[in-house]
Design an enzyme around this catalytic site. Sequence first.
Site, PDB file in Angstrom:
ATOM      1  N   LYS A 109       6.610 -10.001   4.242  1.00 36.46           N
ATOM      2  CA  LYS A 109       5.476  -9.266   4.802  1.00 36.46           C
ATOM      3  C   LYS A 109       5.873  -8.485   6.041  1.00 36.46           C
ATOM      4  O   LYS A 109       5.388  -7.384   6.278  1.00 36.46           O
ATOM      5  CB  LYS A 109       4.349 -10.236   5.173  1.00 36.46           C
ATOM      6  N   LYS A 190       4.337 -12.740  -8.097  1.00 39.66           N
ATOM      7  CA  LYS A 190       3.211 -13.692  -8.186  1.00 39.66           C
ATOM      8  C   LYS A 190       1.877 -12.959  -8.111  1.00 39.66           C
ATOM      9  O   LYS A 190       1.761 -11.920  -7.453  1.00 39.66           O
ATOM     10  CB  LYS A 190       3.306 -14.774  -7.106  1.00 39.66           C
ATOM     11  N   LYS A 193      -3.894 -12.313  -4.051  1.00 38.39           N
ATOM     12  CA  LYS A 193      -5.231 -11.814  -3.763  1.00 38.39           C
ATOM     13  C   LYS A 193      -5.193 -10.591  -2.863  1.00 38.39           C
ATOM     14  O   LYS A 193      -6.190  -9.892  -2.752  1.00 38.39           O
ATOM     15  CB  LYS A 193      -6.107 -12.913  -3.176  1.00 38.39           C
TER      16      LYS A 193
HETATM   17  P1  TYM Z   1      -3.044 -18.639   0.056  1.00 38.04           P
HETATM   18  O1  TYM Z   1      -4.401 -18.352   0.596  1.00 38.04           O
HETATM   19  O2  TYM Z   1      -2.130 -17.505  -0.136  1.00 38.04           O
HETATM   20  O3  TYM Z   1      -3.190 -19.407  -1.302  1.00 38.04           O
HETATM   21  C1  TYM Z   1      -4.059 -20.516  -1.439  1.00 38.04           C
HETATM   22  C2  TYM Z   1      -3.443 -21.515  -2.399  1.00 38.04           C
HETATM   23  O4  TYM Z   1      -3.253 -20.907  -3.673  1.00 38.04           O
HETATM   24  C3  TYM Z   1      -1.891 -20.996  -4.072  1.00 38.04           C
HETATM   25  N1  TYM Z   1      -1.510 -19.780  -4.788  1.00 38.04           N
HETATM   26  C4  TYM Z   1      -1.027 -19.761  -6.023  1.00 38.04           C
HETATM   27  N2  TYM Z   1      -0.763 -20.745  -6.899  1.00 38.04           N
HETATM   28  C5  TYM Z   1      -0.281 -20.384  -8.112  1.00 38.04           C
HETATM   29  N3  TYM Z   1      -0.060 -19.092  -8.473  1.00 38.04           N
HETATM   30  C6  TYM Z   1      -0.301 -18.081  -7.629  1.00 38.04           C
HETATM   31  N4  TYM Z   1      -0.087 -16.827  -7.998  1.00 38.04           N
HETATM   32  C7  TYM Z   1      -0.815 -18.403  -6.335  1.00 38.04           C
HETATM   33  N5  TYM Z   1      -1.169 -17.645  -5.266  1.00 38.04           N
HETATM   34  C8  TYM Z   1      -1.590 -18.514  -4.331  1.00 38.04           C
HETATM   35  C9  TYM Z   1      -1.125 -21.135  -2.768  1.00 38.04           C
HETATM   36  O5  TYM Z   1       0.142 -21.726  -2.964  1.00 38.04           O
HETATM   37  C10 TYM Z   1      -2.059 -21.983  -1.947  1.00 38.04           C
HETATM   38  O6  TYM Z   1      -1.913 -23.355  -2.279  1.00 38.04           O
HETATM   39  N6  TYM Z   1      -0.813 -20.349   4.182  1.00 38.04           N
HETATM   40  C11 TYM Z   1      -1.640 -20.713   3.054  1.00 38.04           C
HETATM   41  C12 TYM Z   1      -2.978 -21.306   3.472  1.00 38.04           C
HETATM   42  C13 TYM Z   1      -2.848 -22.473   4.389  1.00 38.04           C
HETATM   43  C14 TYM Z   1      -2.513 -23.808   4.012  1.00 38.04           C
HETATM   44  C15 TYM Z   1      -2.576 -24.546   5.207  1.00 38.04           C
HETATM   45  C16 TYM Z   1      -2.181 -24.412   2.787  1.00 38.04           C
HETATM   46  C17 TYM Z   1      -3.098 -22.459   5.712  1.00 38.04           C
HETATM   47  N7  TYM Z   1      -2.924 -23.700   6.229  1.00 38.04           N
HETATM   48  C18 TYM Z   1      -2.312 -25.913   5.207  1.00 38.04           C
HETATM   49  C19 TYM Z   1      -1.913 -25.791   2.805  1.00 38.04           C
HETATM   50  C20 TYM Z   1      -1.976 -26.530   4.004  1.00 38.04           C
HETATM   51  C21 TYM Z   1      -1.974 -19.481   2.230  1.00 38.04           C
HETATM   52  O7  TYM Z   1      -2.030 -18.392   2.738  1.00 38.04           O
HETATM   53  O8  TYM Z   1      -2.338 -19.739   0.953  1.00 38.04           O
END
Ligand code: TYM
Length: 321
Positions: A109, A190, A193
């Site tokens: 990013k 991947k 969103k």
């Molecule tokens: P984020 O918001 O990008 O994604 C949320 C969750 O969805 C999963 N995910 C996916 N799983 C499978 N295939 C995909 N294409 C896909 N895209 C997203 C992510 O792995 C995630 O589990 N930094 C994190 C949010 C966060 C967090 C935390 C997670 C903040 N603090 C503490 C766990 C614990 C994030 O931006 O996820």
Amino acid sequence: MTTQLSLLTPSGHLTLGNLLGALRPLAARQEAYDTRVGVADLHAMTTAHDPALLRARTRELAVLLLACGLDGSTLFVQSRVPAHRLLTYLLECVATTGELGRMVQFKEKGRAEPSTRASLFTYPVLMAADILLHAPQQVPVGDDQRQHVELTRDLAQRFNRAYGPVLVVPEVVVPAAGARVMDLQRPTTKMSKSVGADGDGGVVRLLDPPAVVRRKVARAVTDSDIGADAVRSDRATKPGVTNLLEVLVACGGSADGVTTYGALKKAVTDAVVAVLDPVQRRYAELLAAPDHVDAVYARGEERCREVTAPVLAAVERALGL
Ligand code: TYM
């Protein structure tokens, strides 16, 4: 009781990847575990952001968590539990610039940005604070967040060695199917969103109506293989087909007897629509009950403030504050 925790960032509309990688695994175990799920609004400020849009997306995600069946969990918005921010600075005194610079997400990013916010660099420390504050044994996430949870483990272990055994070292939990849902148009990338409207064709959103799901799956990239065994998994040579098969399995469908790409796409569409339908119905009901949503979050946030206060206090004490 084992605690599991995960957060999702309101940086766009939730996708099928978020559902299969994180939300369904969390929901499936919420009765057996003390489950805490948060909206990571602070994480949505690491790149240029519009305050009104952030507020709207935070609300949408909050309602969607309930719509996905997480009503047996403690739900919260990250910024409403100030300890997340307070612990972040303290962990910045444990993390090194070298290890933060090695985070893949920062490299990807940060490269695209003409001017990178400092918070994009420290993003994994905020995430580590989210986790360690709640002392979960397990952190269910998709594959792309694995590296950040590994860093969290390193920070917790380093802290405990230097200042005493205060932090719980968490395990990362990744689902067997659906840990890495790929973009239907670019199956080596991947599903994300945060792609703009132009790249939207390969991204299935949780609130996409059935006709839109059908169109996106119908246009999914496959390959020109027309052999008798064309419908089979091979990530290296058949990424599009492999992805469709994985989505099918993660949505509870089966590829038994499916021999053509047309039949595969129909099976995937049916399975995805069946998974999204109850979520969309419940979402519509919840939109008509905003006070209920507010009450659920107010209760969850109060509980989070209570259960995290002793962890923050113990960290401060150990550090000499
Ligand atoms: P984020 O918001 O990008 O994604 C949320 C969750 O969805 C999963 N995910 C996916 N799983 C499978 N295939 C995909 N294409 C896909 N895209 C997203 C992510 O792995 C995630 O589990 N930094 C994190 C949010 C966060 C967090 C935390 C997670 C903040 N603090 C503490 C766990 C614990 C994030 O931006 O996820």
